[in-house]
Design a protein around this motif. Structure first.
Motif, short mmCIF file in Angstrom:
data_model
loop_
_atom_site.label_atom_id
_atom_site.label_comp_id
_atom_site.label_asym_id
_atom_site.label_seq_id
_atom_site.Cartn_x
_atom_site.Cartn_y
_atom_site.Cartn_z
N UNK A 7 0.83 -1.20 0.00
CA UNK A 7 0.00 0.00 0.00
C UNK A 7 0.87 1.25 0.00
N UNK A 8 0.75 2.05 -1.05
CA UNK A 8 1.47 3.33 -1.13
C UNK A 8 0.63 4.37 -0.39
N UNK A 9 1.18 4.93 0.69
CA UNK A 9 0.42 5.79 1.58
C UNK A 9 0.58 7.28 1.37
N UNK A 10 1.06 7.72 0.23
CA UNK A 10 1.18 9.16 -0.04
C UNK A 10 0.28 9.53 -1.22
N UNK A 11 -0.32 10.71 -1.13
CA UNK A 11 -1.17 11.19 -2.21
C UNK A 11 -0.66 12.52 -2.79
N UNK A 12 0.45 13.00 -2.28
CA UNK A 12 0.96 14.31 -2.71
C UNK A 12 1.39 14.31 -4.17
N UNK A 13 1.23 15.46 -4.81
CA UNK A 13 1.77 15.66 -6.15
C UNK A 13 3.28 15.65 -6.05
N UNK A 14 3.96 15.05 -7.01
CA UNK A 14 5.41 15.02 -7.02
C UNK A 14 6.01 14.11 -5.96
N UNK A 16 7.45 10.80 -3.85
CA UNK A 16 8.39 9.72 -4.11
C UNK A 16 7.77 8.35 -3.86
N UNK A 17 6.61 8.33 -3.25
CA UNK A 17 5.98 7.08 -2.84
C UNK A 17 5.69 6.11 -3.96
N UNK A 18 5.30 6.59 -5.13
CA UNK A 18 4.99 5.66 -6.21
C UNK A 18 6.24 4.91 -6.66
N UNK A 19 7.40 5.58 -6.70
CA UNK A 19 8.65 4.91 -7.09
C UNK A 19 9.07 3.90 -6.02
N UNK A 20 8.93 4.27 -4.75
CA UNK A 20 9.29 3.36 -3.66
C UNK A 20 8.35 2.15 -3.66
N UNK A 21 7.06 2.40 -3.83
CA UNK A 21 6.09 1.30 -3.87
C UNK A 21 6.34 0.36 -5.03
N UNK A 22 6.65 0.91 -6.20
CA UNK A 22 6.93 0.07 -7.37
C UNK A 22 8.17 -0.76 -7.14
N UNK A 23 9.21 -0.15 -6.54
CA UNK A 23 10.42 -0.92 -6.24
C UNK A 23 10.09 -2.08 -5.31
N UNK A 24 9.31 -1.83 -4.26
CA UNK A 24 8.96 -2.88 -3.31
C UNK A 24 8.15 -3.97 -3.99
N UNK A 25 7.19 -3.58 -4.82
CA UNK A 25 6.37 -4.56 -5.54
C UNK A 25 7.23 -5.40 -6.48
N UNK A 26 8.08 -4.75 -7.27
CA UNK A 26 8.95 -5.48 -8.20
C UNK A 26 9.88 -6.42 -7.45
N UNK A 27 10.41 -5.95 -6.33
CA UNK A 27 11.28 -6.79 -5.52
C UNK A 27 10.51 -8.00 -5.00
N UNK A 28 9.30 -7.77 -4.49
CA UNK A 28 8.50 -8.85 -3.93
C UNK A 28 8.18 -9.91 -4.98
N UNK A 29 7.73 -9.50 -6.16
CA UNK A 29 7.37 -10.50 -7.17
C UNK A 29 8.61 -11.19 -7.74
N UNK A 30 9.79 -10.56 -7.64
CA UNK A 30 11.01 -11.20 -8.12
C UNK A 30 11.39 -12.40 -7.27
N UNK A 148 18.02 8.73 -2.91
CA UNK A 148 17.34 9.54 -3.92
C UNK A 148 18.33 10.54 -4.50
N UNK A 149 18.44 10.57 -5.80
CA UNK A 149 19.26 11.58 -6.45
C UNK A 149 18.47 12.88 -6.49
N UNK A 150 19.07 13.96 -6.03
CA UNK A 150 18.40 15.26 -5.96
C UNK A 150 17.09 15.18 -5.16
N UNK A 151 17.02 14.30 -4.20
CA UNK A 151 15.87 14.11 -3.31
C UNK A 151 14.61 13.64 -4.03
N UNK A 152 14.72 13.28 -5.32
CA UNK A 152 13.50 12.93 -6.03
C UNK A 152 13.63 11.72 -6.97
N UNK A 153 14.81 11.38 -7.42
CA UNK A 153 14.98 10.24 -8.32
C UNK A 153 15.42 9.05 -7.46
N UNK A 154 14.57 8.04 -7.36
CA UNK A 154 14.80 6.92 -6.46
C UNK A 154 15.88 6.00 -7.01
#
Length: 185
Positions: A7-14, A16-30, A148-154
């Motif tokens: 569960x990605x728990x952030x709704x803010x524009x811009x 980082x949560x979607x990138x972190x969530x996707x990494x966790x999901x991809x890691x889990x299914x791997x 995070x590179x520049x606090x935004x690129x995971x």
């Protein structure tokens, strides 16, 4: 089949949560576990009203969809941003809607922020204990300064995989155990 919701728990524009969530999901299914199914759920997809406030018909439908989705899982991984040394308000609001949907289930945490999301995770541990949602010991913490590179690129360091594996192992083990309890009660 064990179903674990990430569960990605952030709704803010811009965010980082979607990138972190996707990494966790991809890691889990791997991990290619035969008896475990993972699903990535983004809180941003649910237009939840503030609990106790007025709600539109569309928002009430979103509440029902949120409750149904969360109830469908045997365990969880919460991807939590740290805002002002705590969990974000939208995520807390979403959790406040839940009751029986999460009781006697297990949860692991992936935090991110200036201090790796530690304060958000600590807040969630207390909140979830009150709801009979059991927090596993191991957590994954990503720092805005180093992961995070520049606090935004995971760009997470590979060593996080050790904690991610341990946390998922604990969530699965506890979820299997709690599933037997839920069948009885």
């Amino acid at each position: 089949m064990m179903k674990i919701g990430i569960i990605v728990g952030s709704v803010r524009e811009g965010r980082n949560g979607s990138a972190v969530g996707k990494w966790m999901y991809d890691f889990a299914i791997s991990r290619k576990e035969e008896d475990v199914e993972y699903e990535l759920v983004d809180l941003k997809d649910y237009n939840l009203p503030f609990l106790g406030g007025p709600a539109t018909e569309e928002q009430m439908a979103a509440v029902g969809a949120w409750l149904g989705k969360i109830a469908s899982f045997d365990g969880y991984v919460f991807v939590a941003p740290e805002y002002n040394r705590s969990v974000g308000g939208a995520f807390k609001n979403a959790l406040d809607y839940l009751d029986g949907e999460i009781r006697n289930k297990a949860v692991g945490y992936v935090g991110y922020g200036g201090l790796g999301g530690s304060f958000a995770i600590q807040s969630l541990r207390g909140i979830n204990a009150e709801r009979s949602l059991a927090s596993v010991r191991t957590m994954v913490s990503f720092s805005l300064m180093t992961d995070f590179e520049d606090f935004s690129v995971f760009k997470p360091a590979p060593y996080h995989e050790v904690n991610a594996n341990a946390m998922l192992d604990e969530v699965i083990l506890w979820s299997k155990a709690f599933k037997t309890i839920r069948k009885v009660s």
